[in-house]
Enzyme design. Structure first.
Site, PDB file in Angstrom:
ATOM      1  N   ILE A 136     -35.596  82.191  -7.142  1.00 43.56           N
ATOM      2  CA  ILE A 136     -35.875  81.546  -8.427  1.00 43.56           C
ATOM      3  C   ILE A 136     -36.749  80.332  -8.122  1.00 43.56           C
ATOM      4  O   ILE A 136     -36.711  79.799  -7.014  1.00 43.56           O
ATOM      5  CB  ILE A 136     -34.591  81.157  -9.221  1.00 43.56           C
ATOM      6  CG1 ILE A 136     -33.614  80.345  -8.374  1.00 43.56           C
ATOM      7  CG2 ILE A 136     -33.913  82.377  -9.803  1.00 43.56           C
ATOM      8  CD1 ILE A 136     -32.361  79.919  -9.138  1.00 43.56           C
ATOM      9  N   ASP A 137     -37.570  79.931  -9.089  1.00 40.80           N
ATOM     10  CA  ASP A 137     -38.525  78.855  -8.862  1.00 40.80           C
ATOM     11  C   ASP A 137     -37.823  77.536  -8.530  1.00 40.80           C
ATOM     12  O   ASP A 137     -36.667  77.326  -8.888  1.00 40.80           O
ATOM     13  CB  ASP A 137     -39.398  78.645 -10.104  1.00 40.80           C
ATOM     14  CG  ASP A 137     -40.220  79.881 -10.449  1.00 40.80           C
ATOM     15  OD1 ASP A 137     -40.536  80.640  -9.523  1.00 40.80           O
ATOM     16  OD2 ASP A 137     -40.525  80.076 -11.640  1.00 40.80           O
ATOM     17  N   LYS A 138     -38.561  76.656  -7.902  1.00 35.06           N
ATOM     18  CA  LYS A 138     -38.054  75.337  -7.497  1.00 35.06           C
ATOM     19  C   LYS A 138     -37.341  74.624  -8.657  1.00 35.06           C
ATOM     20  O   LYS A 138     -36.233  74.116  -8.499  1.00 35.06           O
ATOM     21  CB  LYS A 138     -39.231  74.488  -7.000  1.00 35.06           C
ATOM     22  CG  LYS A 138     -38.854  73.058  -6.649  1.00 35.06           C
ATOM     23  CD  LYS A 138     -40.103  72.208  -6.442  1.00 35.06           C
ATOM     24  CE  LYS A 138     -39.727  70.742  -6.391  1.00 35.06           C
ATOM     25  NZ  LYS A 138     -40.877  69.855  -6.640  1.00 35.06           N
TER      26      LYS A 138
END
Length: 301
Positions: A136-138
């Site tokens: 999942i994105d930062k």
């Protein structure tokens, strides 16, 4: 440090990426594409596409930059481990944490924290993402499943590919909806005008997101998004595509938006079959405090 290769086409034939991955052993077709994108491959002093059909006499120049090897250091990052057994770990990733080391993010990543927590993580092809089967994105918070051995990694990857697992997200998005639910089926690929962004691209990979409006506020809405596929930035790109970009999204959202630490997107529910027992496991975690406070503010109007 750079490594240079010069190649003159004689009897080789076919696509540029295929020919180069065969001639230069260390290069995969994906790496050839990256080198082309970065202008590190020239054919007769010109940039050509990966699909370019080579011809006898073509002069090909390839420049490969030698990257510094990533040193994976265990770090005590006080990870929020939701569940663990001999095969898998389920972790609640905080907003702002990168999943695995990469150029520009050599440490303080989820992988660094996992290595401190356990030595048992499945090997990864690239070496810098042990245990990681999906990301999942930062600035997205929430649940991730991590493989502790190769058997678990293969099982979890197979479940992701065959869409038998469950991934539900909560998102705050812009705008007012005319429908309560819907399905977004639009392929996603690199944005041809900006290689750092993804976009709806007819030549991209199949991508499907289902959404349901849980609460409608003035100019914003809380939606549940269910992933059928798992493309890079999928929810962010798909919601923008239907005219409801994520609130707080610095890449795909409008400048005037809700203040936070990036997009208001949270991986709330994760379900999968335990790799050894085949028992269904399902977990849910609440949204982080900043998300909850913004939600309460919107509810107050």
């Amino acid at each position: 440090m750079e490594e240079k290769h010069s190649l003159t086409i004689t009897d080789q034939s076919g696509r540029l990426d295929k020919v180069l991955s065969k001639e230069i052993e260390k290069l995969s077709r994906t790496q050839v594409q990256e080198l082309i994108d970065n202008n590190n491959i020239l054919v007769n002093s010109k940039k050509e596409k990966a699909s370019y059909k080579v011809k006898s006499g073509d002069q090909i120049e390839v420049v490969i930059s030698q990257k510094e090897p990533l040193n994976l250091e265990p770090e005590d990052l006080h990870l929020d481990i939701i569940y663990e057994d001999d095969d898998v770990i389920v972790v609640n990733k905080p907003q702002g944490m990168v999943v695995h080391p990469a150029a520009g993010h050599p440490n303080h990543t989820l992988v660094n924290g996992l290595l401190y927590h356990t030595k048992d993580l499945a090997d990864s092809e690239e070496g810098f993402r042990p245990g990681i089967v999906h990301r999942i994105d930062k600035d997205t918070s929430g649940l991730l499943m991590v493989a502790k051995n190769d058997h678990a990694r293969q099982s979890l990857e197979k479940q992701l590919a065959s869409k038998t697992n469950k991934r539900e997200y909560l998102a705050l998005v812009h705008g007012n909806f005319k429908t309560k639910s819907g399905k977004i089926d639009a392929p996603i690929g690199r944005n041809p005008n900006n290689r750092k962004q993804m976009a709806i691209n007819p030549n991209g990979k199949n991508a499907v997101t289902h959404f349901e409006v849980l609460e409608q506020f003035k100019d914003y809405a809380l939606v549940k998004c269910i992933l059928e596929t798992g493309r890079t930035h999928q929810i962010r790109v798909h919601m923008k595509y239907i005219g409801h970009p994520l609130a707080g999204d610095p890449v795909y959202g409008p400048k005037k938006t809700l203040k936070g630490n990036g997009q208001f997107l949270h991986a709330k529910t994760l379900g999968f079959y335990q790799p050894t027992s085949d028992k269904w496991l399902e977990f849910s975690v609440d949204v982080p405090e900043i998300f909850q406070k913004q939600l309460e503010k919107l509810r107050r109007g």
